[in-house]
Write an enzyme that holds these catalytic residues in place. Structure first.
Site, PDB file in Angstrom:
ATOM      1  N   GLN A 103      21.928   2.369  -5.777  1.00 18.42           N
ATOM      2  CA  GLN A 103      22.012   0.919  -5.585  1.00 18.42           C
ATOM      3  C   GLN A 103      21.692   0.185  -6.889  1.00 18.42           C
ATOM      4  O   GLN A 103      20.726   0.506  -7.577  1.00 18.42           O
ATOM      5  CB  GLN A 103      21.043   0.471  -4.488  1.00 18.42           C
ATOM      6  CG  GLN A 103      21.310  -0.969  -4.065  1.00 18.42           C
ATOM      7  CD  GLN A 103      20.390  -1.449  -2.977  1.00 18.42           C
ATOM      8  OE1 GLN A 103      19.170  -1.306  -3.086  1.00 18.42           O
ATOM      9  NE2 GLN A 103      20.937  -2.047  -1.937  1.00 18.42           N
ATOM     10  N   TYR A 185      17.914 -11.022  -3.267  1.00 13.05           N
ATOM     11  CA  TYR A 185      17.924 -10.743  -4.695  1.00 13.05           C
ATOM     12  C   TYR A 185      19.041 -11.568  -5.360  1.00 13.05           C
ATOM     13  O   TYR A 185      19.654 -12.411  -4.710  1.00 13.05           O
ATOM     14  CB  TYR A 185      18.024  -9.235  -4.946  1.00 13.05           C
ATOM     15  CG  TYR A 185      16.807  -8.526  -4.367  1.00 13.05           C
ATOM     16  CD1 TYR A 185      15.528  -8.855  -4.812  1.00 13.05           C
ATOM     17  CD2 TYR A 185      16.921  -7.607  -3.338  1.00 13.05           C
ATOM     18  CE1 TYR A 185      14.390  -8.272  -4.256  1.00 13.05           C
ATOM     19  CE2 TYR A 185      15.791  -7.006  -2.775  1.00 13.05           C
ATOM     20  CZ  TYR A 185      14.536  -7.350  -3.242  1.00 13.05           C
ATOM     21  OH  TYR A 185      13.419  -6.776  -2.696  1.00 13.05           O
ATOM     22  N   GLY A 322      16.909   4.132   8.061  1.00 13.92           N
ATOM     23  CA  GLY A 322      15.975   4.003   6.959  1.00 13.92           C
ATOM     24  C   GLY A 322      14.673   4.728   7.202  1.00 13.92           C
ATOM     25  O   GLY A 322      14.446   5.858   6.733  1.00 13.92           O
ATOM     26  N   ARG A 323      13.803   4.093   7.965  1.00 15.88           N
ATOM     27  CA  ARG A 323      12.486   4.678   8.164  1.00 15.88           C
ATOM     28  C   ARG A 323      12.549   6.035   8.860  1.00 15.88           C
ATOM     29  O   ARG A 323      11.721   6.908   8.603  1.00 15.88           O
ATOM     30  CB  ARG A 323      11.606   3.673   8.901  1.00 15.88           C
ATOM     31  CG  ARG A 323      11.202   2.529   7.956  1.00 15.88           C
ATOM     32  CD  ARG A 323      10.776   1.287   8.657  1.00 15.88           C
ATOM     33  NE  ARG A 323      11.914   0.545   9.170  1.00 15.88           N
ATOM     34  CZ  ARG A 323      11.827  -0.662   9.718  1.00 15.88           C
ATOM     35  NH1 ARG A 323      10.656  -1.257   9.800  1.00 15.88           N
ATOM     36  NH2 ARG A 323      12.898  -1.285  10.168  1.00 15.88           N
TER      37      ARG A 323
HETATM   38  C1  FMN Z   1      10.141   1.091   2.216  1.00 15.44           C
HETATM   39  C2  FMN Z   1      11.472   0.417   2.289  1.00 15.44           C
HETATM   40  C3  FMN Z   1      12.105   0.059   1.115  1.00 15.44           C
HETATM   41  C4  FMN Z   1      13.358  -0.546   1.150  1.00 15.44           C
HETATM   42  N1  FMN Z   1      13.989  -0.831  -0.027  1.00 15.44           N
HETATM   43  C5  FMN Z   1      15.266  -1.290  -0.016  1.00 15.44           C
HETATM   44  C6  FMN Z   1      16.007  -1.417  -1.214  1.00 15.44           C
HETATM   45  O1  FMN Z   1      15.549  -1.118  -2.315  1.00 15.44           O
HETATM   46  N2  FMN Z   1      17.272  -1.878  -1.118  1.00 15.44           N
HETATM   47  C7  FMN Z   1      17.835  -2.221   0.079  1.00 15.44           C
HETATM   48  O2  FMN Z   1      18.988  -2.632   0.121  1.00 15.44           O
HETATM   49  N3  FMN Z   1      17.157  -2.100   1.231  1.00 15.44           N
HETATM   50  C8  FMN Z   1      15.905  -1.618   1.224  1.00 15.44           C
HETATM   51  N4  FMN Z   1      15.246  -1.408   2.404  1.00 15.44           N
HETATM   52  C9  FMN Z   1      15.956  -1.662   3.676  1.00 15.44           C
HETATM   53  C10 FMN Z   1      16.691  -0.397   4.143  1.00 15.44           C
HETATM   54  O3  FMN Z   1      17.740  -0.047   3.273  1.00 15.44           O
HETATM   55  C11 FMN Z   1      17.267  -0.575   5.565  1.00 15.44           C
HETATM   56  O4  FMN Z   1      18.338  -1.485   5.523  1.00 15.44           O
HETATM   57  C12 FMN Z   1      16.197  -1.078   6.509  1.00 15.44           C
HETATM   58  O5  FMN Z   1      15.045  -0.276   6.385  1.00 15.44           O
HETATM   59  C13 FMN Z   1      16.657  -1.049   7.953  1.00 15.44           C
HETATM   60  O6  FMN Z   1      16.798   0.265   8.419  1.00 15.44           O
HETATM   61  P1  FMN Z   1      15.706   0.963   9.387  1.00 15.44           P
HETATM   62  O7  FMN Z   1      15.350  -0.070  10.440  1.00 15.44           O
HETATM   63  O8  FMN Z   1      16.441   2.161   9.946  1.00 15.44           O
HETATM   64  O9  FMN Z   1      14.524   1.326   8.559  1.00 15.44           O
HETATM   65  C14 FMN Z   1      13.985  -0.815   2.400  1.00 15.44           C
HETATM   66  C15 FMN Z   1      13.340  -0.448   3.576  1.00 15.44           C
HETATM   67  C16 FMN Z   1      12.115   0.178   3.531  1.00 15.44           C
HETATM   68  C17 FMN Z   1      11.476   0.615   4.828  1.00 15.44           C
END
Ligand code: FMN
Length: 368
Positions: A103, A185, A322-323
């Site tokens: 990214q 951003y 994600g998580r």
């Molecule tokens: C610790 C953490 C860091 C994240 N950093 C980014 C990032 O750098 N860029 C981004 O687009 N999304 C980031 N996200 C969002 C994730 O890409 C994802 O869209 C979001 O966690 C939703 O998915 P989930 O509910 O399955 O965790 C981050 C999420 C978490 C939990």
């Protein structure tokens, strides 16, 4: 629910030039565990290699310009030294048979003077207001300050910086790049009406506010080929104090423009509990799907059942977990076997070293 019941999640999918074996992807997640100079460390190569069974990994973000840093120990790729460190991540994933994009990010006003060259003020589309959050700086957190508006020539430089990092990422072995157009951003600061008060061709109308993101994507497509480029957007959530006056109109315009670019995919971040819904809350997939005909990746609180449903109904093409992927390095195999998932430890999301990064257990090997 086992593989038979998760039929659509396990269908192969072509995304750009990649043949994905299934639909279970890993989204970009910044863990603030890089070196202080933005290099990837060995722990990151191990972490991503552990998760190489994802259909596609989108590696955490890297800044593309020295003014784009979002935090201390977040990643960067603007020089050969940083490039070499991220090349190890790409190689580690490929050695395990995986596929990996990276990214590209410019944080804009979500930064702090201590993260800027010469301790200068942060930069953004305009000098509207600082985001109401804290950023990671050396030794703790800090409150962002009022940004200054980017000059016209600086906009050109930053757009070119994304393209330069895309070229570095290609040489480093990444299969493609995802532009971070979401989550408040810089591209999103240009897009939202309350963070973009410009009166030149990058401000005012929706078309003008979308210009920064679209021009950046055109540059990326020129450098890398559009089939190696994705973009992430977050239409129905407000981040870092952003409030667009008409998000449905803005994102319909954007999606129609994205449709013409022939990108590998558009990634919609639908929901996550650490973000706030915009006042005019709507379903972002319902908004984008009718006007964007390419591949749609969705993330945001999906589990295996809701993901299967979303793909089966044609709402999107693949899903990023994600998580769940942080806590379960072998997530696709757990879905395949109908196995339970490890729970995530939120305390170790952003901390030092292996805990919460490389120490989540795999399933026992299956007895044949
Ligand atoms: C610790 C953490 C860091 C994240 N950093 C980014 C990032 O750098 N860029 C981004 O687009 N999304 C980031 N996200 C969002 C994730 O890409 C994802 O869209 C979001 O966690 C939703 O998915 P989930 O509910 O399955 O965790 C981050 C999420 C978490 C939990």
């Amino acid at each position: 629910m086992t593989e038979a019941m998760l039929k659509h999640l396990f269908l192969p999918l072509d995304v750009g030039k990649l043949a994905l074996p299934h639909r279970i992807a890993m989204p970009p997640m910044t863990r603030y565990r890089c070196g202080a100079d933005g290099t990837a460390l060995d722990i990151q190569a191990t972490y991503y290699a552990q998760r190489a069974s994802a259909a596609l990994i989108v590696c955490e973000s890297v800044y593309t310009d020295p003014t784009g840093r979002i935090g201390y120990r977040a990643g960067g790729m603007i020089n050969a030294h940083q490039q070499a460190s991220w090349a190890k991540v790409a190689k580690a994933v490929h050695d395990k048979g995986g596929r990996i994009f990276i990214q590209l990010l410019h944080g804009g006003r979500f930064s702090h003077p201590s993260l800027q060259p010469g301790g200068e003020p942060t930069v953004s589309a305009s000098s509207a207001m600082p985001p109401p959050d804290t950023v990671q700086i050396e030794g703790g957190t800090a409150v962002p300050t009022l940004p200054r508006a980017l000059e016209r020539f600086e906009i050109d430089r930053i757009i070119k910086s994304y393209a330069r990092t895309a070229a570095l990422a290609a040489e480093a072995g990444f299969d493609g790049v995802e532009l971070h157009g979401a989550n408040g951003y810089l591209p999103s600061q240009f897009l939202s009406s309350n963070t973009n008060l410009r009166t030149d061709e990058y401000g005012g109308s929706i078309a003008n506010r979308a210009k920064f993101m679209l021009e950046t994507l055109e540059e990326l497509a020129a450098v890398r080929g559009p089939e190696h480029v994705g973009v992430k957007i977050s239409p129905n959530f407000s981040h870092h104090g952003e409030r667009d006056a008409s998000p449905k109109e803005t994102f319909t315009y954007l999606a129609k423009a994205l449709d013409k670019l022939g990108l590998a995919y558009v990634h919609i971040q639908c929901a996550a509990d650490f973000m706030r819904p915009v006042p005019d809350t709507f379903d972002p997939i319902d908004l984008i799907r009718p006007v964007y005909r390419g591949k749609l990746l969705a993330s945001g609180q999906f589990d295996r059942h809701s993901a299967e449903k979303a793909i089966a109904s044609g709402r999107c093409d693949f899903i990023a977990f994600g998580r769940r992927f942080i806590a379960n390095p072998d997530l696709p195999e757990r879905f395949r076997r109908g196995a339970a998932e490890n729970a995530i430890n939120m305390e170790t999301l952003i901390t030092e070293g292996a805990p919460g990064m490389t120490d989540y257990p795999f399933l026992e090997p299956q007895v044949q």
